[in-house]
Design a protein around this motif. Structure first.
Motif, PDB file in Angstrom:
ATOM      1  N   ALA A  70       0.804  -1.224   0.000  1.00 17.63           N
ATOM      2  CA  ALA A  70       0.000   0.000   0.000  1.00 17.63           C
ATOM      3  C   ALA A  70       0.834   1.270   0.000  1.00 17.63           C
ATOM      4  CB  ALA A  70      -0.935  -0.003   1.205  1.00 17.63           C
ATOM      5  N   ASP A  71       2.118   1.171   0.365  1.00 20.99           N
ATOM      6  CA  ASP A  71       2.969   2.360   0.398  1.00 20.99           C
ATOM      7  C   ASP A  71       3.588   2.681  -0.957  1.00 20.99           C
ATOM      8  OD1 ASP A  71       4.771   0.291   0.222  1.00 20.99           O
ATOM      9  OD2 ASP A  71       5.789   0.709   2.127  1.00 20.99           O
ATOM     10  N   GLY A  72       3.365   1.814  -1.964  1.00 22.93           N
ATOM     11  CA  GLY A  72       3.912   2.050  -3.290  1.00 22.93           C
ATOM     12  C   GLY A  72       5.395   1.746  -3.427  1.00 22.93           C
ATOM     13  N   LEU A  73       6.022   1.231  -2.383  1.00 23.06           N
ATOM     14  CA  LEU A  73       7.442   0.892  -2.436  1.00 23.06           C
ATOM     15  C   LEU A  73       7.620  -0.521  -2.998  1.00 23.06           C
ATOM     16  CD1 LEU A  73       8.653   2.207   1.053  1.00 23.06           C
ATOM     17  CD2 LEU A  73       8.558   3.439  -1.133  1.00 23.06           C
ATOM     18  N   VAL A  74       8.547  -0.667  -3.936  1.00 23.65           N
ATOM     19  CA  VAL A  74       8.921  -1.978  -4.466  1.00 23.65           C
ATOM     20  C   VAL A  74      10.340  -2.253  -3.987  1.00 23.65           C
ATOM     21  CG1 VAL A  74       9.214  -3.394  -6.517  1.00 23.65           C
ATOM     22  CG2 VAL A  74       7.451  -1.616  -6.485  1.00 23.65           C
ATOM     23  N   VAL A  75      10.494  -3.310  -3.206  1.00 19.01           N
ATOM     24  CA  VAL A  75      11.763  -3.575  -2.522  1.00 19.01           C
ATOM     25  C   VAL A  75      12.280  -4.959  -2.894  1.00 19.01           C
ATOM     26  CG1 VAL A  75      12.925  -3.675  -0.280  1.00 19.01           C
ATOM     27  CG2 VAL A  75      10.948  -2.161  -0.585  1.00 19.01           C
ATOM     28  N   ARG A  76      13.606  -5.047  -3.101  1.00 15.86           N
ATOM     29  CA  ARG A  76      14.255  -6.351  -3.296  1.00 15.86           C
ATOM     30  C   ARG A  76      15.001  -6.718  -2.017  1.00 15.86           C
ATOM     31  NH1 ARG A  76      18.026  -6.891  -8.384  1.00 15.86           N
ATOM     32  NH2 ARG A  76      18.994  -5.086  -7.347  1.00 15.86           N
ATOM     33  N   TRP A  77      14.816  -7.984  -1.602  1.00 12.06           N
ATOM     34  CA  TRP A  77      15.403  -8.478  -0.358  1.00 12.06           C
ATOM     35  C   TRP A  77      16.266  -9.704  -0.634  1.00 12.06           C
ATOM     36  CZ3 TRP A  77      13.888  -5.576   3.893  1.00 12.06           C
ATOM     37  CH2 TRP A  77      12.685  -4.857   3.786  1.00 12.06           C
ATOM     38  N   GLN A  78      17.146 -10.017   0.316  1.00  7.90           N
ATOM     39  CA  GLN A  78      17.929 -11.246   0.286  1.00  7.90           C
ATOM     40  C   GLN A  78      17.660 -12.024   1.565  1.00  7.90           C
ATOM     41  OE1 GLN A  78      21.814  -9.279  -1.938  1.00  7.90           O
ATOM     42  NE2 GLN A  78      22.113 -11.019  -0.580  1.00  7.90           N
ATOM     43  N   LEU A  79      17.262 -13.270   1.414  1.00  5.60           N
ATOM     44  CA  LEU A  79      16.953 -14.088   2.584  1.00  5.60           C
ATOM     45  C   LEU A  79      18.188 -14.361   3.437  1.00  5.60           C
ATOM     46  CD1 LEU A  79      14.426 -16.552   0.932  1.00  5.60           C
ATOM     47  CD2 LEU A  79      13.937 -14.996   2.823  1.00  5.60           C
ATOM     48  N   ASP A  80      19.366 -14.330   2.827  1.00  7.78           N
ATOM     49  CA  ASP A  80      20.586 -14.545   3.601  1.00  7.78           C
ATOM     50  C   ASP A  80      21.147 -13.242   4.173  1.00  7.78           C
ATOM     51  OD1 ASP A  80      21.192 -13.578   1.103  1.00  7.78           O
ATOM     52  OD2 ASP A  80      22.939 -14.860   0.778  1.00  7.78           O
ATOM     53  N   ARG A  81      20.498 -12.110   3.843  1.00  2.00           N
ATOM     54  CA  ARG A  81      20.907 -10.815   4.403  1.00  2.00           C
ATOM     55  C   ARG A  81      19.662  -9.991   4.699  1.00  2.00           C
ATOM     56  NH1 ARG A  81      26.024  -8.946   3.306  1.00  2.00           N
ATOM     57  NH2 ARG A  81      25.427  -7.296   4.776  1.00  2.00           N
TER      58      ARG A  81
END
Length: 304
Positions: free
Chosen positions: A33-44
């Motif tokens: 809902a905040d319009g942010l598209v984020v990439r994550w790393q499960l190991d970090r």
């Protein structure tokens, strides 16, 4: 089966609605809902990488591993195609002023489900509109593709699931599936079953090879089921609900194996909107109205 909370990803400023796999098993994308598209790393888990910021809610993400592009459905403004590595928009398509509930990619076609009941087919090569499928005046909420039977399943807010021919786009079946909106449709990994779920809190199973006859009807949750997903090996499935719980089921028998909630596992305190079961250490992700993404380690016990 044991379930252990491995991590919590925080950083979103509002409800998390979308989770999508990345280019490697340990990477994934989130939006909400905040319009942010984020990439994550499960190991970090401490490294969240902001890929894009759009001025409206995002319910739908779809990543194409072939070209490394991320499709983002921005409510009321259309589709954005983004290069996550360059953090650059490749294309913006104002295909609708309606909300976008789902995007699925298959063989150079992007299937986009809209709140006005239309499913738009987009050419992934040149980003042109191929076709509009209009079968209802109510929202098209969820899409699943069956490449074996060459069929497309769409769940609608008019309580039905419609099956289209993937080649001709002709309507083949209309299933009077539920007593309220259908929020989730998902073919099994072997494509012999179609799972459907929604606001009536029922999980239903349809035998594809028997012409979509109903084989199971499970009262699975207390409130609406928002999403359904399978484990990478296809042995288990998980459901996410407005009742704040994630439930894990045997995919062959549809027997309940585990309830993951706040009381038992320090789970979410609000609606669970989206799931993503990754191949990275068999970790299950859940996104919630509480603005967080929980990471669950699922382990089989008693195995000999």
């Amino acid at each position: 089966m044991t379930v252990k909370k491995a991590d919590t990803f925080g950083g979103h400023r509002d409800c998390v609605y979308a989770l999508e796999s990345g280019a490697t098993p340990e990477t994934f994308f989130s939006a909400g809902a905040d319009g942010l598209v984020v990439r994550w790393q499960l190991d970090r888990p401490d490294l969240g990488d902001l890929i894009a910021r759009v001025p409206a809610s995002v319910y739908a993400l779809a990543f194409d591993p072939a070209d490394g592009l991320l499709w983002v459905g921005q409510n009321y403004e259309g589709v954005h195609v983004i290069d996550p590595n360059q953090k650059k928009e490749v294309c913006s398509l104002k295909i609708t002023s309606a909300a976008i509930f789902d995007i699925q990619l298959y063989r150079q076609t992007a299937y986009v489900a809209l709140s006005d009941g239309v499913v738009v087919l987009l050419n992934m090569h040149d980003f042109t509109v191929r076709r509009h499928l209009k079968a209802s005046d109510k929202s098209a909420r969820s899409i699943s593709i069956n490449p074996v039977e060459r069929e497309l399943a769409v769940g609608y807010s008019d309580h039905t699931v419609r099956i289209f021919d993937l080649e001709t786009n002709a309507l083949k079946h209309t299933l009077a599936a539920h007593t309220n909106s259908v929020f989730a449709v998902r073919y099994s990994p072997d494509f012999r079953c179609l799972l459907t779920a929604g606001r009536d809190a029922h999980l239903k199973v349809w035998d594809v090879e028997a012409g979509y006859t109903e084989s199971h009807d499970v009262v699975a949750h207390l409130f609406a089921i928002n999403h359904v997903t399978y484990s990478p090996d296809g042995r288990w499935l998980a459901t996410a609900s407005m009742d704040k719980a994630v439930k894990i089921w045997d995919a062959a028998t549809f027997r309940l194996l585990k309830v993951v909630d706040r009381a038992r596992h320090a789970g979410h305190g609000t609606s669970v909107n989206k799931l993503l079961w990754t191949a990275y250490q068999n970790q299950l992700l859940s996104g919630s109205d509480d603005r967080t993404i929980s990471v669950w380690e699922i382990t089989e016990t008693g195995f000999r």
